[in-house]
Scaffold this active site. Structure first.
Site, PDB file in Angstrom:
ATOM      1  N   LYS A  46      34.815 -19.389  26.063  1.00  0.00           N
ATOM      2  CA  LYS A  46      35.253 -19.765  27.414  1.00  0.00           C
ATOM      3  C   LYS A  46      34.413 -19.524  28.706  1.00  0.00           C
ATOM      4  O   LYS A  46      34.021 -20.208  29.369  1.00  0.00           O
ATOM      5  CB  LYS A  46      36.545 -19.263  27.692  1.00  0.00           C
ATOM      6  CG  LYS A  46      37.788 -19.860  26.974  1.00  0.00           C
ATOM      7  CD  LYS A  46      39.185 -19.485  27.483  1.00  0.00           C
ATOM      8  CE  LYS A  46      40.237 -20.337  26.690  1.00  0.00           C
ATOM      9  NZ  LYS A  46      41.485 -19.650  26.963  1.00  0.00           N
ATOM     10  N   LYS A  97      40.862 -28.097  16.734  1.00  0.00           N
ATOM     11  CA  LYS A  97      42.447 -27.916  16.830  1.00  0.00           C
ATOM     12  C   LYS A  97      43.053 -28.950  17.760  1.00  0.00           C
ATOM     13  O   LYS A  97      42.480 -29.148  18.856  1.00  0.00           O
ATOM     14  CB  LYS A  97      42.731 -26.554  17.008  1.00  0.00           C
ATOM     15  CG  LYS A  97      44.073 -26.168  16.778  1.00  0.00           C
ATOM     16  CD  LYS A  97      44.171 -24.531  17.012  1.00  0.00           C
ATOM     17  CE  LYS A  97      44.716 -24.353  18.342  1.00  0.00           C
ATOM     18  NZ  LYS A  97      45.519 -22.828  18.197  1.00  0.00           N
ATOM     19  N   LYS A 133      46.544 -27.963  23.485  1.00  0.00           N
ATOM     20  CA  LYS A 133      47.151 -28.458  24.665  1.00  0.00           C
ATOM     21  C   LYS A 133      46.318 -28.375  25.726  1.00  0.00           C
ATOM     22  O   LYS A 133      46.333 -29.235  26.734  1.00  0.00           O
ATOM     23  CB  LYS A 133      48.494 -27.915  25.028  1.00  0.00           C
ATOM     24  CG  LYS A 133      48.292 -26.250  25.004  1.00  0.00           C
ATOM     25  CD  LYS A 133      50.038 -25.880  25.413  1.00  0.00           C
ATOM     26  CE  LYS A 133      50.022 -24.383  25.129  1.00  0.00           C
ATOM     27  NZ  LYS A 133      49.026 -23.748  24.446  1.00  0.00           N
TER      28      LYS A 133
END
Ligand code: TRP
Length: 342
Positions: free
Chosen positions: A112, A197, A200
């Site tokens: 990240k 994956k 969300k």
């Protein structure tokens, strides 16, 4: 009884991946065989640029969807992280046990951080310390098991290390938790990019089925899923990740097995159609229950109020013990005489 803790982060709308990979098992298995806590971890949603109103909305929605998915407050504890101060209190103590090097080695942080630097943005310090807060979530409740996907395994490993280190230095305080991975066929991948994956927080909408998607939208997304070159329907996660993902979703929705389902289908089109139908059927009762719960916000609020109270009562003694053990002076109790007058 085994104690189980898991969290869902309100950083985006919940997906079919969240449901098949985690929430469904919480409702069908974990809450029945253990003392379970399910937490909307809203403090974790503040580690990257965020919109306050959106976080608030997504937190309420995540809590409502947990209940809609069958998580039952009579069997377990459902609450919002920021309603229980013990998480933040314990997190600070654990920051005094964790090391800077340990934090910088976290894979998710490295990924990240690299992405954020590429964009030229600055990083919030809380992104670095996030795994310590997650450790506090788990250790405050003396959880034995943490059902999470492999992307969170390193964070649970850190929670174990911090528990062991704290116990060694300051005396036995915490249970050492372990991660319990989801069953196979529970890892739902992005329909447009089966190598990643179905998360969300991603913004590639067309590959993600959201729990609240209308049936038409679900069908469209599944029918447009990327497949692999070739024609036969074979279960081969390495060589044919797109088809394997559809077979796994279908298997998870119908309690089937991806290998045996593969032999039933002659064409990609038929597999997609049945998968779309199966997903629509799995989501139908969750969406219906969600609509009912939205019509009764006082019920949901009551669940969260009671949940926070129960959670606080569980976490408080452990965190107080940790405060004393690490060397903090106990607060002086009010004089009894004053209590008697008031
Ligand atoms: N980090 C987890 C995620 O991104 C969410 C989370 C926070 C969590 N605290 C937790 C999961 C404690 C399990 C236990 O999905």
């Amino acid at each position: 009884m085994t104690r189980v803790f898991s969290g869902v982060k309100p950083t985006g709308h919940l997906t079919l991946g969240n449901y098949l990979g985690a929430m469904r098992r919480w409702a069908e298995v974990d809450q029945h065989r253990s003392e379970a806590l399910f937490c909307v971890v809203d403090l974790h949603a503040l580690t990257v640029a965020h919109d306050p109103a959106r976080v608030r909305r997504l937190s309420r929605q995540a809590a409502t969807l947990l209940l809609a998915a069958g998580v039952d407050p009579r069997l377990c504890t459902v609450f919002v992280q920021s309603h229980v101060d013990e998480h933040a209190r314990l997190s600070y103590l654990l920051e005094c046990v964790a090391t800077d090097g340990e934090m910088r080695r976290m894979i998710q942080y490295k990924e990240k951080a690299a992405r954020e630097r590429e964009r030229g943005g600055s990083l919030r310090l809380s992104l670095l310390t996030y795994p310590v807060l997650m450790a506090a979530d788990i250790l405050a409740y003396n959880a034995d098991e943490v059902p999470v996907g492999d992307d969170q395994a390193q964070h649970v490993e850190l929670a174990r290390d911090l528990a062991v280190r704290f116990n060694q230095r300051y005396g036995h305080t915490f249970v050492v938790p372990r991660a319990t991975p989801p069953q196979v066929a529970a890892r739902v991948m992005n329909l447009q990019d089966p190598a990643s994956k179905m998360g969300k927080s991603d913004d590639s909408g067309p590959g993600i089925v959201y729990l609240l998607d209308e049936p038409d939208a679900v069908r469209r997304k599944v029918m447009r899923a990327v497949t692999d070159s070739g024609r036969e329907v074979e279960y081969d996660p390495e060589g044919r990740p797109g088809i394997a993902n559809l077979l796994e979703i279908l298997a998870a929705c119908t309690n089937g097995n991806p290998e045996s389902l593969a032999s039933v289908y002659e064409s990609y089109g038929a597999l997609k159609k049945d998968t779309a139908d199966a997903v629509v059927e799995v989501l139908r009762p969750v969406q219906a229950r969600h609509r009912e719960l939205c019509a009764d916000p006082a019920y949901v609020e009551g669940v969260l109020r009671d949940g926070a109270e129960k959670a606080r009562a569980m976490a408080r003694p452990t965190v107080d013990t940790a405060y004393r053990a690490i060397g903090l002076l106990p607060p002086v109790p009010e004089p009894a005489a004053l209590n008697a007058v008031s």
